[in-house]
Scaffold this motif. Structure first.
Motif, short mmCIF file in Angstrom:
data_model
loop_
_atom_site.label_atom_id
_atom_site.label_comp_id
_atom_site.label_asym_id
_atom_site.label_seq_id
_atom_site.Cartn_x
_atom_site.Cartn_y
_atom_site.Cartn_z
N THR A 102 0.93 -0.97 -0.03
CA THR A 102 -0.20 0.10 0.00
C THR A 102 0.82 1.36 -0.26
OG1 THR A 102 -1.62 -1.32 1.28
CG2 THR A 102 -1.87 1.26 1.51
N VAL A 134 2.34 2.16 -3.32
CA VAL A 134 1.56 2.31 -4.37
C VAL A 134 1.71 4.05 -4.44
CG1 VAL A 134 -0.71 2.54 -5.26
CG2 VAL A 134 0.05 0.18 -4.81
N GLN A 181 -1.13 -6.36 -10.50
CA GLN A 181 -1.90 -5.95 -9.34
C GLN A 181 -2.99 -4.89 -9.77
OE1 GLN A 181 -2.79 -5.72 -5.96
NE2 GLN A 181 -1.52 -7.67 -5.78
N GLU A 182 -4.20 -5.11 -9.34
CA GLU A 182 -5.28 -4.05 -9.78
C GLU A 182 -5.02 -2.68 -9.09
OE1 GLU A 182 -9.12 -5.86 -9.43
OE2 GLU A 182 -10.03 -3.94 -9.82
N ARG A 183 -4.35 -2.65 -7.99
CA ARG A 183 -4.20 -1.35 -7.32
C ARG A 183 -2.93 -0.62 -8.20
NH1 ARG A 183 -3.25 -3.57 -1.86
NH2 ARG A 183 -2.70 -1.62 -0.96
N ASP A 196 -4.87 0.56 -11.28
CA ASP A 196 -5.58 1.58 -10.84
C ASP A 196 -5.13 2.94 -11.16
OD1 ASP A 196 -8.04 0.66 -10.25
OD2 ASP A 196 -7.77 0.30 -8.14
#
Ligand SMILES: Nc1ncnc2c1ncn2[C@@H]1O[C@H](COP(=O)(O)OP(=O)(O)OP(=O)(O)O)[C@@H](O)[C@H]1O
Ligand SMILES: [Mg+2]
Length: 242
Positions: free
Chosen positions: A170, A173, A193-195, A198
């Protein structure tokens, strides 16, 4: 801006691994490459870093042709690369590696800041040797910190999420977002990774050594979800088997 034009790479046995890849990473943008395992993503990153030389095609960075430039020349021009599986430079300490990456002696304050960005406490790591004793996640985070130390204008990260725990991820990102927005870096991140997807300005799907899709998250995600990209028996692979 980084530009790849019709890049082809054949392996030593003649197999075509990268088959005419073209794309751009505009300045101050975050581009994500995603796609199935074995699709060619890491090979593209190594071509950009100069670790492998293209069989044909051209590559440009800020208008200069860099197709045949060495790794060092590219680094000097501002391209840095973080491995999917980091190399353990045995015999040097974390501090020495960070200083090498930065090209100067970093103060304890700077080191603390850089390691802190990847969730490591400086005091615990700074004098440790980069050896097999470091865990996979630790070595990955130290390598990412060393790329941050370089302050390059174009940073390529190959699966930065690999081996990193959720809390640190986290934080990572956020580091990528800060690099883009506040430090005006251009980022090319290979990720599943979707994040990370995103926060991308653009997503490139690489499959069977080709660009299979390109666009914004809104354009690309529905097709990824719909088709799935992991059809394990592509026509090409079947042909190889038969
Ligand atoms: N030096 C090499 N010689 C022969 N084949 C290679 C070589 N390097 C990579 N390959 C093959 O090229 C294909 C693409 O590999 P690459 O590592 O680029 O995939 P990837 O998209 O990064 O996959 P992953 O998501 O698993 O990391 C694979 O089938 C791999 O086995
Ligand atoms: Mg890979």
């Amino acid at each position: 801006m980084l530009e790849l034009k019709d890049i082809v790479w054949d392996a030593d046995d003649g197999e075509r691994i990268i088959d005419g890849v073209s794309f751009k990473v505009p300045d101050h943008k975050l581009v994500v490459i995603t796609g199935p395992n074995g699709g060619g993503k890491t090979t593209i990153a190594k071509l950009i870093a100069g670790i492998v030389e293209p069989t044909s095609g051209e590559m440009y960075f800020n208008g200069d042709e860099i197709t045949r430039d060495s790794i060092t020349d590219r680094a000097r021009k501002g391209i840095s690369y973080s491995f999917q599986q980091p190399v353990r430079f045995k015999g040097i300490t974390v501090r020495e590696m960070m200083n090498l990456a930065a090209g100067r002696e970093l103060s304890d304050h700077a080191l603390c800041n850089l390691l802190g960005r990847v969730g490591l406490c400086m005091a615990d790591y700074i004098d440790r040797e980069i050896s097999a004793k470091l865990s996979g996640g630790e070595i990955k985070r130290i390598e990412i910190a060393s790329v941050l130390a370089r302050r390059s204008s174009m940073m390529v990260f190959d699966e930065p999420e690999a081996g990193i725990d959720l809390w640190s991820f986290t934080q990572l990102v956020q580091v990528f977002e800060t690099l883009k927005k506040e430090e005006h870096a251009s980022l090319l991140i290979i990720s599943h990774q979707e994040r990370i997807i995103d926060i991308a300005d653009e997503i490139i799907v690489v499959k069977d050594g080709k660009v299979a899709g390109q666009g914004t998250k809104e354009e690309i995600l529905p097709t990824l979800m719909l088709q799935g990209y992991n059809d394990s028996c592509s026509v090409k692979k079947m042909r190889n088997v038969i």
